[in-house]
Design a protein around this motif. Sequence first.
Motif, mmCIF file in Angstrom:
data_model
loop_
_atom_site.group_PDB
_atom_site.id
_atom_site.type_symbol
_atom_site.label_atom_id
_atom_site.label_comp_id
_atom_site.label_asym_id
_atom_site.label_seq_id
_atom_site.Cartn_x
_atom_site.Cartn_y
_atom_site.Cartn_z
ATOM 1 N N ASN A 59 -21.096 76.276 1.247
ATOM 2 C CA ASN A 59 -20.889 75.429 0.078
ATOM 3 C C ASN A 59 -20.108 76.210 -0.973
ATOM 4 N N ASP A 62 -17.444 74.514 -2.823
ATOM 5 C CA ASP A 62 -16.653 73.509 -3.527
ATOM 6 C C ASP A 62 -17.063 73.454 -4.990
ATOM 7 N N ASP A 63 -16.144 73.779 -5.889
ATOM 8 C CA ASP A 63 -16.452 73.774 -7.323
ATOM 9 C C ASP A 63 -16.685 72.371 -7.870
ATOM 10 N N SER A 64 -16.331 71.343 -7.112
ATOM 11 C CA SER A 64 -16.533 69.969 -7.575
ATOM 12 C C SER A 64 -17.988 69.542 -7.486
ATOM 13 N N GLY A 65 -18.828 70.340 -6.818
ATOM 14 C CA GLY A 65 -20.231 69.994 -6.652
ATOM 15 C C GLY A 65 -20.518 69.209 -5.395
ATOM 16 N N ILE A 66 -19.493 68.925 -4.590
ATOM 17 C CA ILE A 66 -19.688 68.207 -3.333
ATOM 18 C C ILE A 66 -20.036 69.208 -2.233
ATOM 19 N N ASP A 67 -21.067 68.900 -1.482
ATOM 20 C CA ASP A 67 -21.550 69.796 -0.436
ATOM 21 C C ASP A 67 -21.591 69.051 0.893
ATOM 22 N N LYS A 80 -24.184 65.929 -3.615
ATOM 23 C CA LYS A 80 -23.364 66.023 -4.825
ATOM 24 C C LYS A 80 -24.235 66.495 -5.973
#
Length: 280
Positions: free
Chosen positions: A80, A82-87, A131
């Motif tokens: 994990n 992803d800086d967008s918070g999506i995992d 998320k």
Amino acid sequence: MNQLTRILLLTLPFMAAAPALAQEAEDHSSLTIGVGVASVPSYEGSDDSRLIVGPQLRGKVKDHAFFTRGPMLFFDAIPNRDDSGIDFQAGPVVGVRLDRTSRKQIKDSAVEALGKRDTAIEVGGYVGIGKTGIITSAYDNLSARVAVTKDVAGAHESYIVTPAIEYFTPLSIRSFAGIGLSADYVGKKFGRYYFDVDPAGALASGLPVYTRGGSGSGFRRVNANLTGGYSLSGDIRKGWVIVGAVGYSRMLGRYADSPVVAIAGSKNQFLAALGVGYTF
């Protein structure tokens, strides 16, 4: 893993999940270990309860998460980052099913007379998506996944499909709350093994003969739980936290109609638990 531990793992999935959310959002390693006491059904479908004690854990190492849900251990093979918070999640699952493997765990004499069941080792995989920062704050988390496993130990010899959705949110730096919903879809061999009553079993137990449990695949039950916790250390991201939970499961269809449930037990299954965890 003994029977007490197995049942507690069914009832304390929250022990490590919620306190670790904020730490995982910061993208570094963590480990949460918990222990608690729970009131749970004596077997799946029972109307009797037992008090049990046991552990739980969750962790994250180099962006790879691992966690327990029920009697299953999940490992996320997708890091994990992803800086967008999506995992995005995918990886192996392994677990042990010890339902009715010891007569000492069964309070109902009729079900006890049906005999013990063998230990099932369930192996498979899962996919999911989560998320962080979606509804109430930058640290709440909504996730959904589907796990597919199969018994490889020659017990029920069937498959289980488990869709689940979970939501956790910090209420403050010291407290959190969560809700989880899931269901279990099983193959016909599972229903035959745990819910059918053959003529020999009927003679021994006094329950009627029942063969519909193994007549096909279907949804066995739906589950819901509410959890909440409060940090004893002042910060849910680290240190000690006390956690409580209540849960409800509803047996469905031909599985609820089995004499093991409809006569000797109940289609309504309740649990309550209280525990303490520590996040490193």
